[in-house]
Design a protein around this motif. Structure first.
Motif, short mmCIF file in Angstrom:
data_model
loop_
_atom_site.label_atom_id
_atom_site.label_comp_id
_atom_site.label_asym_id
_atom_site.label_seq_id
_atom_site.Cartn_x
_atom_site.Cartn_y
_atom_site.Cartn_z
N VAL A 85 0.83 -1.21 0.00
CA VAL A 85 0.00 0.00 0.00
C VAL A 85 0.86 1.26 0.00
N ALA A 86 2.01 1.21 0.67
CA ALA A 86 2.88 2.39 0.72
C ALA A 86 3.39 2.75 -0.67
N ALA A 87 3.70 1.75 -1.49
CA ALA A 87 4.21 2.00 -2.83
C ALA A 87 3.21 2.78 -3.67
N LEU A 88 1.91 2.56 -3.41
CA LEU A 88 0.89 3.24 -4.20
C LEU A 88 0.80 4.73 -3.89
N ARG B 246 5.40 1.09 11.33
CA ARG B 246 6.84 1.27 11.17
C ARG B 246 7.24 1.16 9.70
N VAL B 247 6.73 0.15 9.00
CA VAL B 247 7.12 -0.08 7.61
C VAL B 247 6.61 1.04 6.70
N VAL B 248 5.34 1.43 6.86
CA VAL B 248 4.78 2.49 6.02
C VAL B 248 5.50 3.81 6.26
N TRP B 249 5.70 4.17 7.51
CA TRP B 249 6.33 5.45 7.82
C TRP B 249 7.79 5.49 7.39
N ASP C 223 9.33 8.15 4.74
CA ASP C 223 10.48 9.00 5.08
C ASP C 223 11.59 8.86 4.05
N ARG C 224 11.84 7.63 3.59
CA ARG C 224 12.91 7.40 2.61
C ARG C 224 12.60 8.03 1.26
N ASN D 120 10.46 10.70 0.82
CA ASN D 120 9.96 12.07 0.98
C ASN D 120 8.48 12.19 0.66
N ILE D 121 7.71 11.25 1.20
CA ILE D 121 6.26 11.25 1.05
C ILE D 121 5.63 11.57 2.39
N LYS D 122 4.55 12.33 2.37
CA LYS D 122 3.84 12.64 3.61
C LYS D 122 3.34 11.36 4.26
N ARG D 123 3.61 11.22 5.56
CA ARG D 123 3.18 10.01 6.28
C ARG D 123 1.66 9.96 6.43
N PRO D 124 1.04 8.82 6.13
CA PRO D 124 -0.36 8.65 6.54
C PRO D 124 -0.43 8.55 8.07
#
Length: 357
Positions: free
Chosen positions: A39-42, A115-118, A122-123, A125-129
């Motif tokens: 989901v993070a990749a999307l 932890r994985v999504v955030w 961070d790596r 430079n995307i706004k954290r959900p």
């Protein structure tokens, strides 16, 4: 600015807990890590529509869900956990220990996802959900591994699962060759309003494929002594709240089944959960009907062990091929329309790209 709470979009993954060993913590970490990364990749996707971009910028939500939680805990705790459910999940010494262990599992999985999504965000430079975990509605896709839906108990240790297809759908035709029974859907009736019985009747437009299912722990010694349909509404509410408090940051898809005499006690419990700010968001309430004939051709129809064994035998007798994929290739020309009545119960997302008027 659009109203908060509208125009959120599907960005989900799902872990099938019924396939995971409760004692294999490495496997659990890998499963929830995979769900989180998918989901993070999307979040890198660039939307064309402005309203989608605005929603993403305002609140970049993702949702890592699971299904088969009930099966997982039966595997983890055994028949004693089921017996505790029949007692209403009371806060006895044993019950409190069960709840502590449930909380431990749920919290661990939530922490892995966050932890994985955030870290990914961070790596890159995307706004954290700020919300990464959910339990989504469990449609057909969620049940393909034999999982009990979402966090819910199964309807029974053994049941007939009926899945809706359009008439002559390639998957349904392959199911016929594989031996599964097919009947007209609940929407197909004659001129007098009676349900049709012949799936090849010209008036029939939808099919129900009947699949006999046994949960993975159906033959666990002592499991057949447990009547799942007798689990109280308060016990279901208690388990739902465990999931909502210790895993979910969005909403938990929840359906609590109750009988008439439970209305007042469940209403009081929901009121208390809201009053005391326990994290309750919402739940659907569904009346239990002990006579299955009230609604014929249910999506899940409980059957006995003997009925299950007989139905499996009949499937094997009708079977024309042991290779389901080969049967599907006979009928599938590469353009299979969505199966199921709507939305998340279909084999693809039916979310519309058009603005609602």
């Amino acid at each position: 600015m659009e109203i908060i709470g509208s125009n959120f979009h599907c960005n989900l993954s799902e872990v099938h807990l019924n396939q995971i060993d409760p004692l294999n913590y490495k496997e659990q970490e890998e499963a929830f890590t995979a769900g989180a990364l998918s989901v993070a990749a999307l979040l890198n996707h660039k939307f064309v529509e402005e309203r989608y971009r605005k929603s993403r910028e305002l609140d970049p939500i993702v949702g890592v869900s699971f299904t088969g939680l009930f099966d997982f805990f039966v595997n983890a705790f055994g028949v004693d956990w089921l017996r505790w459910w029949t007692e209403g999940r009371p806060e006895t010494a044993q019950g409190l220990e069960f709840k502590r262990q449930e909380e431990e599992y749920l919290t661990r999985w939530k922490d892995i996802v966050n932890r994985v999504v955030w870290n990914y965000c961070d790596r890159h430079n995307i706004k954290r959900p700020n919300r990464c975990t959910t339990v989504q509605p469990s449609g057909t896709k969620s049940l393909l591994t034999g999982a009990s839906p979402g966090w819910h108990p199964p309807k029974s240790q053994r049941f007939l699962r009926r899945i809706t297809f359009r008439k002559n759908d390639p998957v349904a035709l392959a199911c016929i060759d594989y031996g599964y029974n097919v009947i007209p859907s609940q929407s197909d009736k004659d001129e007098n309003g009676n349900l049709l019985n012949d799936p090849f009747d010209p008036r029939c437009s939808e099919w129900l494929v009947e699949i006999p299912v046994a949960v993975a722990w159906a033959d666990l010694p002592g499991a057949d002594e447990i009547d799942i349909s007798k689990f109280s509404a308060l016990a279901q509410m208690d388990f739902y709240m465990q999931v909502q408090k210790f895993y979910v940051r969005h909403n938990t898809s929840a359906t609590i089944e109750l009988r008439e005499h439970e209305i007042e006690s469940l209403g009081t419990r929901i009121y208390e959960a809201i009053r005391d700010d326990e994290g309750y968001i919402s739940a659907a309430l569904l009346a239990r009907f002990d006579a299955h004939q009230t609604f014929p051709r249910l999506p899940f129809e409980p059957i006995t062990k003997q009925e299950y064994q007989q139905t499996v035998k009949e499937v094997e007798m009708r079977r024309k091929t042991d290779d389901f994929h080969a049967a599907l290739k006979r009928y599938d020309l590469g353009e299979i329309a969505e199966a199921g009545p709507a939305g998340c119960d279909s084999d693809k997302c039916l979310f519309s790209d058009q603005k609602s008027q």
